[in-house]
Write a protein that holds these residues in place. Structure first.
Motif, PDB file in Angstrom:
ATOM      1  N   PRO A  27       0.836  -1.208   0.000  1.00 50.42           N
ATOM      2  CA  PRO A  27       0.000   0.000   0.000  1.00 50.42           C
ATOM      3  C   PRO A  27       0.869   1.254   0.000  1.00 50.42           C
ATOM      4  O   PRO A  27       1.898   1.312   0.674  1.00 50.42           O
ATOM      5  N   LEU A  28       0.453   2.251  -0.756  1.00 55.94           N
ATOM      6  CA  LEU A  28       1.163   3.522  -0.769  1.00 55.94           C
ATOM      7  C   LEU A  28       0.884   4.283   0.526  1.00 55.94           C
ATOM      8  O   LEU A  28      -0.171   4.124   1.139  1.00 55.94           O
ATOM      9  N   PRO A  29       1.816   5.125   0.959  1.00 59.53           N
ATOM     10  CA  PRO A  29       1.564   5.973   2.130  1.00 59.53           C
ATOM     11  C   PRO A  29       0.396   6.923   1.858  1.00 59.53           C
ATOM     12  O   PRO A  29       0.001   7.117   0.706  1.00 59.53           O
ATOM     13  N   PRO A  30      -0.162   7.538   2.891  1.00 56.46           N
ATOM     14  CA  PRO A  30      -1.255   8.491   2.699  1.00 56.46           C
ATOM     15  C   PRO A  30      -0.869   9.608   1.727  1.00 56.46           C
ATOM     16  O   PRO A  30       0.310   9.929   1.571  1.00 56.46           O
ATOM     17  N   ASP A  31      -1.870  10.199   1.096  1.00 54.87           N
ATOM     18  CA  ASP A  31      -1.632  11.221   0.075  1.00 54.87           C
ATOM     19  C   ASP A  31      -0.895  12.442   0.600  1.00 54.87           C
ATOM     20  O   ASP A  31      -0.265  13.170  -0.170  1.00 54.87           O
ATOM     21  N   ASP A  32      -0.980  12.697   1.901  1.00 54.98           N
ATOM     22  CA  ASP A  32      -0.348  13.894   2.443  1.00 54.98           C
ATOM     23  C   ASP A  32       1.135  13.680   2.767  1.00 54.98           C
ATOM     24  O   ASP A  32       1.786  14.554   3.334  1.00 54.98           O
ATOM     25  N   ALA A  34       7.360   7.484  -1.260  1.00 55.16           N
ATOM     26  CA  ALA A  34       6.762   6.498  -2.160  1.00 55.16           C
ATOM     27  C   ALA A  34       6.523   5.176  -1.443  1.00 55.16           C
ATOM     28  O   ALA A  34       5.836   4.294  -1.974  1.00 55.16           O
ATOM     29  N   ILE A  35       7.070   5.061  -0.236  1.00 54.97           N
ATOM     30  CA  ILE A  35       6.997   3.804   0.504  1.00 54.97           C
ATOM     31  C   ILE A  35       7.213   4.117   1.979  1.00 54.97           C
ATOM     32  O   ILE A  35       7.918   5.073   2.317  1.00 54.97           O
ATOM     33  N   THR A  36       6.588   3.358   2.873  1.00 57.46           N
ATOM     34  CA  THR A  36       6.802   3.597   4.293  1.00 57.46           C
ATOM     35  C   THR A  36       8.198   3.113   4.698  1.00 57.46           C
ATOM     36  O   THR A  36       8.797   2.263   4.040  1.00 57.46           O
ATOM     37  N   GLN A  37       8.712   3.650   5.777  1.00 54.43           N
ATOM     38  CA  GLN A  37      10.066   3.312   6.205  1.00 54.43           C
ATOM     39  C   GLN A  37      10.204   1.838   6.547  1.00 54.43           C
ATOM     40  O   GLN A  37      11.227   1.217   6.258  1.00 54.43           O
ATOM     41  N   ILE A  38       9.191   1.258   7.180  1.00 53.38           N
ATOM     42  CA  ILE A  38       9.280  -0.146   7.561  1.00 53.38           C
ATOM     43  C   ILE A  38       9.312  -1.062   6.339  1.00 53.38           C
ATOM     44  O   ILE A  38      10.069  -2.026   6.282  1.00 53.38           O
ATOM     45  N   THR A  39       8.517  -0.735   5.305  1.00 47.88           N
ATOM     46  CA  THR A  39       8.523  -1.548   4.092  1.00 47.88           C
ATOM     47  C   THR A  39       9.855  -1.417   3.372  1.00 47.88           C
ATOM     48  O   THR A  39      10.413  -2.404   2.882  1.00 47.88           O
ATOM     49  N   ALA A  40      10.375  -0.199   3.295  1.00 54.72           N
ATOM     50  CA  ALA A  40      11.674   0.017   2.656  1.00 54.72           C
ATOM     51  C   ALA A  40      12.768  -0.772   3.373  1.00 54.72           C
ATOM     52  O   ALA A  40      13.634  -1.378   2.737  1.00 54.72           O
ATOM     53  N   ALA A  41      12.719  -0.767   4.703  1.00 56.83           N
ATOM     54  CA  ALA A  41      13.725  -1.487   5.481  1.00 56.83           C
ATOM     55  C   ALA A  41      13.655  -2.990   5.220  1.00 56.83           C
ATOM     56  O   ALA A  41      14.682  -3.656   5.052  1.00 56.83           O
ATOM     57  N   ILE A  42      12.451  -3.523   5.170  1.00 62.76           N
ATOM     58  CA  ILE A  42      12.263  -4.961   4.926  1.00 62.76           C
ATOM     59  C   ILE A  42      12.819  -5.348   3.557  1.00 62.76           C
ATOM     60  O   ILE A  42      13.571  -6.317   3.409  1.00 62.76           O
ATOM     61  N   LEU A  43      12.454  -4.586   2.525  1.00 64.61           N
ATOM     62  CA  LEU A  43      12.872  -4.922   1.169  1.00 64.61           C
ATOM     63  C   LEU A  43      14.380  -4.749   0.984  1.00 64.61           C
ATOM     64  O   LEU A  43      15.034  -5.601   0.362  1.00 64.61           O
ATOM     65  N   CYS A  44      14.945  -3.665   1.517  1.00 66.53           N
ATOM     66  CA  CYS A  44      16.380  -3.441   1.358  1.00 66.53           C
ATOM     67  C   CYS A  44      17.194  -4.493   2.103  1.00 66.53           C
ATOM     68  O   CYS A  44      18.222  -4.964   1.605  1.00 66.53           O
TER      69      CYS A  44
END
Length: 211
Positions: free
Chosen positions: A39-44, A48-58
């Motif tokens: 899911p994308l972060p809120p529009d405000d 492009a990605i939440t920090q936790i998702t980025a950390a998991i993928l990286c």
């Protein structure tokens, strides 16, 4: 903290049909692919990605090796090795490439790193949400020169093979909330997915998998 939902889809045929060039261009010849969606972060928010998702993928990518990706800011490349954009080709080179349908070096630099914090810059680069980012994960023992050269020679991977030593391509879809994973073998793809699941295990969360 509960991580966002991740969906892993191994059969990419329907998505490729829907997205067309946006996804096909990220499929080097001879690779095995899967899709990762979140899911994308809120529009405000600008991310492009939440920090936790980025950390998991990286973290999952770095378990396979070093990461090389498009980057254009040498000053912020601490923790990695920065390769500046190639010099502009001569007029003769441009004419010859046009006549013989060759490819010219792209106008951006490349950052190579094994640092997780630096690796998250692949989501920060402006091209991520526009579908212009592609990261290559390669064996740390391999020569990075062919990896860097491959990234600087175009954004369309159709008909091109992964460079020597490269294990996987991780590239952005058109809206920032999806990535294509193109692996050199089924075993590498399985390992990447296992890495994602291992990173998520600490959060007591398991991604959905579509076969």
């Amino acid at each position: 903290m509960t991580p966002p939902l991740l969906t892993i889809t191994r059969d990419t045929s329907s998505f490729v049909k829907f997205q067309g060039f946006e996804i096909e261009r990220l499929m080097p010849s001879g690779t095995i692919s899967a899709l990762i969606e979140w899911p994308l972060p809120p529009d405000d928010r600008d991310e492009a990605i939440t920090q936790i998702t980025a950390a998991i993928l990286c973290s999952a990518l770095l378990r396979l090796g070093h990461i090389a990706f498009r980057w254009d800011d040498a000053a912020s490349a601490m923790g990695g090795t920065f390769f500046p954009e190639p010099q502009s080709p001569s007029f003769k080179t441009r004419v010859m490439a046009s006549l013989f349908h060759g490819s010219l070096p792209a106008a951006f630099g490349v950052l190579v790193t094994d640092d997780e914090i630096m690796a998250r810059n692949l989501f920060v680069w402006g091209g991520w949400s526009l579908g212009g980012q592609a990261a290559l994960v390669y064996d740390p023992a391999a020569d990075p020169a062919p990896i860097v050269d491959a990234l600087q020679h175009g954004m369309d991977w159709r008909g091109r093979a992964l460079p020597p030593g490269c294990k996987l391509l991780f590239g952005s879809g058109h809206d920032g909330g999806v990535a294509l994973v193109a692996a050199s073998s089924v075993e590498v793809l399985d390992q990447f997915i296992a890495n994602v699941e291992a990173e998520l295990a600490a959060e007591d969360f398991k991604p959905r998998q579509h076969r």
